[in-house]
Enzyme design. Structure first.
Site, short mmCIF file in Angstrom:
data_model
loop_
_atom_site.label_atom_id
_atom_site.label_comp_id
_atom_site.label_asym_id
_atom_site.label_seq_id
_atom_site.Cartn_x
_atom_site.Cartn_y
_atom_site.Cartn_z
N ASP A 52 0.83 -1.21 0.00
CA ASP A 52 0.00 0.00 0.00
C ASP A 52 0.86 1.26 0.00
O ASP A 52 2.01 1.24 0.46
CB ASP A 52 -0.91 -0.03 1.24
CG ASP A 52 -2.05 0.97 1.12
OD1 ASP A 52 -2.42 1.32 -0.03
OD2 ASP A 52 -2.57 1.41 2.16
N ASN B 154 1.18 3.46 -2.87
CA ASN B 154 1.69 3.91 -4.18
C ASN B 154 1.21 5.33 -4.52
O ASN B 154 1.99 6.17 -4.96
CB ASN B 154 1.18 2.99 -5.30
CG ASN B 154 1.82 1.63 -5.28
OD1 ASN B 154 2.73 1.39 -4.51
ND2 ASN B 154 1.32 0.74 -6.13
N GLY B 155 -0.10 5.52 -4.35
CA GLY B 155 -0.70 6.81 -4.75
C GLY B 155 -0.16 7.95 -3.90
O GLY B 155 0.24 9.00 -4.42
N ARG C 276 -0.77 9.80 -9.51
CA ARG C 276 -0.82 8.53 -8.78
C ARG C 276 -0.26 7.35 -9.58
O ARG C 276 0.35 6.45 -9.04
CB ARG C 276 -2.28 8.22 -8.40
CG ARG C 276 -2.85 9.09 -7.30
CD ARG C 276 -4.32 8.74 -7.04
NE ARG C 276 -4.48 7.34 -6.67
CZ ARG C 276 -4.34 6.85 -5.44
NH1 ARG C 276 -4.07 7.66 -4.44
NH2 ARG C 276 -4.50 5.58 -5.21
N HIS D 43 2.18 3.56 -9.07
CA HIS D 43 1.90 2.17 -9.45
C HIS D 43 3.03 1.61 -10.33
O HIS D 43 3.42 0.45 -10.21
CB HIS D 43 0.57 2.07 -10.20
CG HIS D 43 -0.60 2.49 -9.35
ND1 HIS D 43 -0.76 2.08 -8.06
CD2 HIS D 43 -1.66 3.29 -9.62
CE1 HIS D 43 -1.87 2.61 -7.55
NE2 HIS D 43 -2.43 3.35 -8.48
N SER E 26 -7.60 -5.45 -5.24
CA SER E 26 -8.73 -6.05 -4.50
C SER E 26 -10.02 -5.84 -5.27
O SER E 26 -10.12 -4.94 -6.13
CB SER E 26 -8.83 -5.44 -3.10
OG SER E 26 -9.51 -4.22 -3.15
N LEU F 72 10.27 -20.74 -5.56
CA LEU F 72 9.37 -19.83 -4.83
C LEU F 72 8.02 -19.83 -5.53
O LEU F 72 7.96 -19.78 -6.76
CB LEU F 72 9.94 -18.40 -4.86
CG LEU F 72 9.01 -17.29 -4.36
CD1 LEU F 72 9.09 -17.13 -2.84
CD2 LEU F 72 9.35 -15.95 -5.00
C1 IPE Z 1 -1.61 0.28 -3.48
O1 IPE Z 1 -1.43 1.63 -3.45
C2 IPE Z 1 -1.84 -0.26 -4.87
C3 IPE Z 1 -3.17 -0.79 -5.12
C4 IPE Z 1 -4.17 -0.77 -4.29
C5 IPE Z 1 -3.41 -1.40 -6.41
P1 IPE Z 1 -2.65 2.64 -3.41
O2 IPE Z 1 -3.07 2.95 -4.79
O3 IPE Z 1 -3.74 2.11 -2.51
O4 IPE Z 1 -1.97 3.90 -2.77
P2 IPE Z 1 -2.55 4.89 -1.66
O5 IPE Z 1 -2.96 4.04 -0.48
O6 IPE Z 1 -3.71 5.60 -2.28
O7 IPE Z 1 -1.41 5.77 -1.35
MG MG Z 2 -4.20 2.35 -0.50
#
Ligand code: IPE
Ligand code: MG
Length: 230
Positions: free
Chosen positions: A13, A15-16, A26, A30, A58, A124
């Site tokens: 979690d 990335n954005g 954002r 990713h 998800s 793995l």
């Molecule tokens: C995780 O980063 C990647 C995915 C859910 C695919 P987020 O996209 O949830 O990043 P934040 O939590 O908004 O920073």
């Molecule tokens: Mg997130």
């Protein structure tokens, strides 16, 4: 009991927020995050981890704006194209769990092809949860069990839930600073050790993994029993 985990699960979690904090869009988070997965797979192989299960997307993420969702799916597609051969050479067996059909024919075919190429690898097992949620898994498994209703033993129920994920993670790492499970695998986390890290996924490195492993090595896992020193 071995102090090295066999199976590590990761909620990747942040990335954005990582991208936004640098003044970038954002999707840049990713893109960088996908390269970190590759690096962590390589490092898990080096560290002798046998199973790595990562939350790629998800069911609940499907409600994100179309543009971000399309970008995420294109990152998965590109990662499959770029990394499958490399994973294969490292002895990685790739498995994808979740409602992959719901992500379209092109991606589901690419997933099945990559699974086929790597299916006999033993170093793995990398399980990527895509369009997956813990509740989806419970519903999906229950429906499968109901296809053939017989009286079920606890072992048969356990086996049905373990179809998609054969072993329970020893460790769950969640990056990004939030302390929640966000509908990731639920059934298998009954005795998993939880590590919530403030580092955002694009900044996650081998040293973060190693510090979790060092902390895990000191934990006494009792599985509801009493400790060895009692
Ligand atoms: C995780 O980063 C990647 C995915 C859910 C695919 P987020 O996209 O949830 O990043 P934040 O939590 O908004 O920073
Ligand atoms: Mg997130």
């Amino acid at each position: 009991m071995s102090k090295k985990p066999k199976h590590i699960a990761i909620i990747m979690d942040g990335n954005g927020r990582w991208a936004t904090s640098l003044g970038k869009a954002r999707h840049v988070g990713h893109q960088v995050g996908s390269k970190v997965i590759r690096e962590i797979v390589e490092c898990s192989v080096r560290l002798g981890i046998q199973e790595l299960t990562v939350f790629g997307l998800s069911c609940d993420n499907m409600a994100r704006p179309q543009e971000e969702l399309h970008y995420l799916l294109s990152v998965f597609m590109r990662s499959l194209q770029e990394y499958t051969q490399e994973m294969h050479d490292m002895g990685v067996c790739l498995k994808v769990i979740g409602d992959v059909q719901g992500l379209g024919c092109e991606l589901s075919k690419a997933v099945r092809d990559a699974e086929e190429v790597t299916k006999t690898n033993k170093v793995l097992t990398l399980t990527v949860a895509l369009n997956f949620s813990g509740k989806w898994h419970i519903h999906h498994t229950t429906q499968k069990l109901l296809e053939n209703p017989v009286s079920l033993s606890d072992d048969q129920i356990e086996q049905a839930f373990s179809q998609l994920l054969p072993s329970d993670p020893d460790i769950l790492i969640r990056t990004g600073g939030e302390r929640r499970l966000s509908n990731f695998v639920l059934y298998h986390l009954a005795y998993t050790e939880l590590y919530f890290l403030d580092v955002k996924w694009p900044d996650f490195r081998q040293e973060h993994l190693e510090s979790v492993l060092a902390s895990y090595a000191k934990v006494e896992r009792r599985f509801g029993n009493v400790g060895v020193s009692v």
